[in-house]
Design a protein around this motif. Structure first.
Motif, PDB file in Angstrom:
ATOM      1  N   THR A  62       1.075  -1.025  -0.097  1.00  0.00           N
ATOM      2  CA  THR A  62      -0.083  -0.095  -0.006  1.00  0.00           C
ATOM      3  C   THR A  62       0.823   1.309   0.107  1.00  0.00           C
ATOM      4  O   THR A  62       0.656   2.296  -0.736  1.00  0.00           O
ATOM      5  CB  THR A  62      -0.841  -0.120   1.087  1.00  0.00           C
ATOM      6  OG1 THR A  62      -1.740  -1.251   1.302  1.00  0.00           O
ATOM      7  CG2 THR A  62      -2.016   1.270   1.418  1.00  0.00           C
ATOM      8  N   VAL A  63       1.705   1.384   1.018  1.00  0.00           N
ATOM      9  CA  VAL A  63       2.755   2.453   0.935  1.00  0.00           C
ATOM     10  C   VAL A  63       3.462   2.765  -0.364  1.00  0.00           C
ATOM     11  O   VAL A  63       3.758   3.619  -0.937  1.00  0.00           O
ATOM     12  CB  VAL A  63       3.677   2.077   2.203  1.00  0.00           C
ATOM     13  CG1 VAL A  63       4.874   3.248   2.028  1.00  0.00           C
ATOM     14  CG2 VAL A  63       3.120   2.461   3.493  1.00  0.00           C
ATOM     15  N   ILE A  64       3.996   1.470  -0.902  1.00  0.00           N
ATOM     16  CA  ILE A  64       4.573   1.726  -2.357  1.00  0.00           C
ATOM     17  C   ILE A  64       3.729   2.100  -3.429  1.00  0.00           C
ATOM     18  O   ILE A  64       4.004   3.045  -4.202  1.00  0.00           O
ATOM     19  CB  ILE A  64       5.191   0.310  -2.638  1.00  0.00           C
ATOM     20  CG1 ILE A  64       6.496   0.032  -1.891  1.00  0.00           C
ATOM     21  CG2 ILE A  64       5.854   0.369  -4.229  1.00  0.00           C
ATOM     22  CD1 ILE A  64       7.020  -1.333  -1.946  1.00  0.00           C
ATOM     23  N   GLY A  65       2.269   1.540  -3.490  1.00  0.00           N
ATOM     24  CA  GLY A  65       1.433   1.988  -4.278  1.00  0.00           C
ATOM     25  C   GLY A  65       1.109   3.514  -4.279  1.00  0.00           C
ATOM     26  O   GLY A  65       1.041   4.086  -5.251  1.00  0.00           O
ATOM     27  N   PHE A  66       1.151   3.894  -2.843  1.00  0.00           N
ATOM     28  CA  PHE A  66       0.711   5.175  -2.769  1.00  0.00           C
ATOM     29  C   PHE A  66       2.090   6.276  -3.126  1.00  0.00           C
ATOM     30  O   PHE A  66       1.668   7.230  -3.690  1.00  0.00           O
ATOM     31  CB  PHE A  66       0.655   5.529  -1.299  1.00  0.00           C
ATOM     32  CG  PHE A  66       0.320   7.240  -0.917  1.00  0.00           C
ATOM     33  CD1 PHE A  66      -0.557   7.719  -1.279  1.00  0.00           C
ATOM     34  CD2 PHE A  66       1.378   7.713  -0.194  1.00  0.00           C
ATOM     35  CE1 PHE A  66      -1.307   8.753  -0.747  1.00  0.00           C
ATOM     36  CE2 PHE A  66       1.155   9.022   0.129  1.00  0.00           C
ATOM     37  CZ  PHE A  66       0.007   9.667  -0.223  1.00  0.00           C
ATOM     38  N   LEU A  67       3.084   5.763  -2.970  1.00  0.00           N
ATOM     39  CA  LEU A  67       4.540   6.476  -3.299  1.00  0.00           C
ATOM     40  C   LEU A  67       4.491   6.674  -4.911  1.00  0.00           C
ATOM     41  O   LEU A  67       4.793   7.506  -5.488  1.00  0.00           O
ATOM     42  CB  LEU A  67       5.647   5.841  -2.906  1.00  0.00           C
ATOM     43  CG  LEU A  67       5.794   6.132  -1.361  1.00  0.00           C
ATOM     44  CD1 LEU A  67       7.087   5.562  -0.898  1.00  0.00           C
ATOM     45  CD2 LEU A  67       5.928   7.658  -0.837  1.00  0.00           C
ATOM     46  N   VAL A  68       4.270   5.459  -5.578  1.00  0.00           N
ATOM     47  CA  VAL A  68       4.181   5.132  -7.069  1.00  0.00           C
ATOM     48  C   VAL A  68       2.964   6.341  -7.601  1.00  0.00           C
ATOM     49  O   VAL A  68       3.378   7.007  -8.744  1.00  0.00           O
ATOM     50  CB  VAL A  68       4.083   4.088  -7.815  1.00  0.00           C
ATOM     51  CG1 VAL A  68       4.014   3.610  -9.118  1.00  0.00           C
ATOM     52  CG2 VAL A  68       5.471   3.200  -7.202  1.00  0.00           C
ATOM     53  N   GLY A  69       2.131   6.468  -6.943  1.00  0.00           N
ATOM     54  CA  GLY A  69       1.068   7.068  -7.631  1.00  0.00           C
ATOM     55  C   GLY A  69       1.194   8.664  -7.269  1.00  0.00           C
ATOM     56  O   GLY A  69       0.751   9.526  -8.151  1.00  0.00           O
ATOM     57  N   ARG A  70       1.984   8.934  -6.161  1.00  0.00           N
ATOM     58  CA  ARG A  70       2.187  10.446  -5.997  1.00  0.00           C
ATOM     59  C   ARG A  70       3.523  10.899  -7.010  1.00  0.00           C
ATOM     60  O   ARG A  70       3.142  12.016  -7.286  1.00  0.00           O
ATOM     61  CB  ARG A  70       2.806  10.519  -4.734  1.00  0.00           C
ATOM     62  CG  ARG A  70       1.626  10.068  -3.482  1.00  0.00           C
ATOM     63  CD  ARG A  70       0.642  11.344  -3.315  1.00  0.00           C
ATOM     64  NE  ARG A  70       1.387  12.551  -2.694  1.00  0.00           N
ATOM     65  CZ  ARG A  70       0.889  13.732  -2.454  1.00  0.00           C
ATOM     66  NH1 ARG A  70      -0.592  13.837  -2.636  1.00  0.00           N
ATOM     67  NH2 ARG A  70       1.355  14.806  -2.089  1.00  0.00           N
TER      68      ARG A  70
END
Length: 123
Positions: A113-121
């Motif tokens: 989830t954290v990696i997905g959030f960072l990639v999305g940002r």
């Protein structure tokens, strides 16, 4: 050897008999002697333990020649508690393993989830 299954009342009665036997043999000269208990035909708990194989009926010949029925604890009765403790240890081990798997899965999901959030940002 067949494994026996006892309910709580039967377990408590078997514990009582084993503890009595241990106390009796500890005070006697012969350490580790097995005790014999009188057969009580009107005791349903004793009858259940006999039918399950935790106790066995034998006959003892009295000095006057009469046969006296007695009850003794069988090897299955003695090993019941060690087998029960082994089963409980195995159950706790499996529960710890399951808990650890759920914890690792949750940590991995959080990391994803954290990696997905960072990639999305960043995109």
């Amino acid at each position: 050897m067949a494994q026996i299954h006892l309910n709580i009342q039967q377990e408590m009665e078997l514990i009582r008999l084993i503890e009595f036997e241990r106390a009796k043999s500890a005070t006697a000269e012969g350490q580790g002697r097995r005790c014999a208990f009188p057969l009580k035909p009107d005791d349903p708990l004793q009858a259940e333990l006999i039918s399950l194989g935790a106790l066995a009926v034998a006959t003892q010949t009295l000095p006057d020649g009469r046969a006296n029925p007695i009850v003794a604890i069988t090897s299955a009765g003695y090993t019941f508690f060690t087998e029960k403790a082994r089963r409980e240890r195995e159950l706790r081990r499996q529960q710890r393993r399951d808990y650890l798997l759920v914890l690792i899965s949750g940590a991995f999901a959080m990391l994803c989830t954290v990696i997905g959030f960072l990639v999305g940002r960043m995109a």
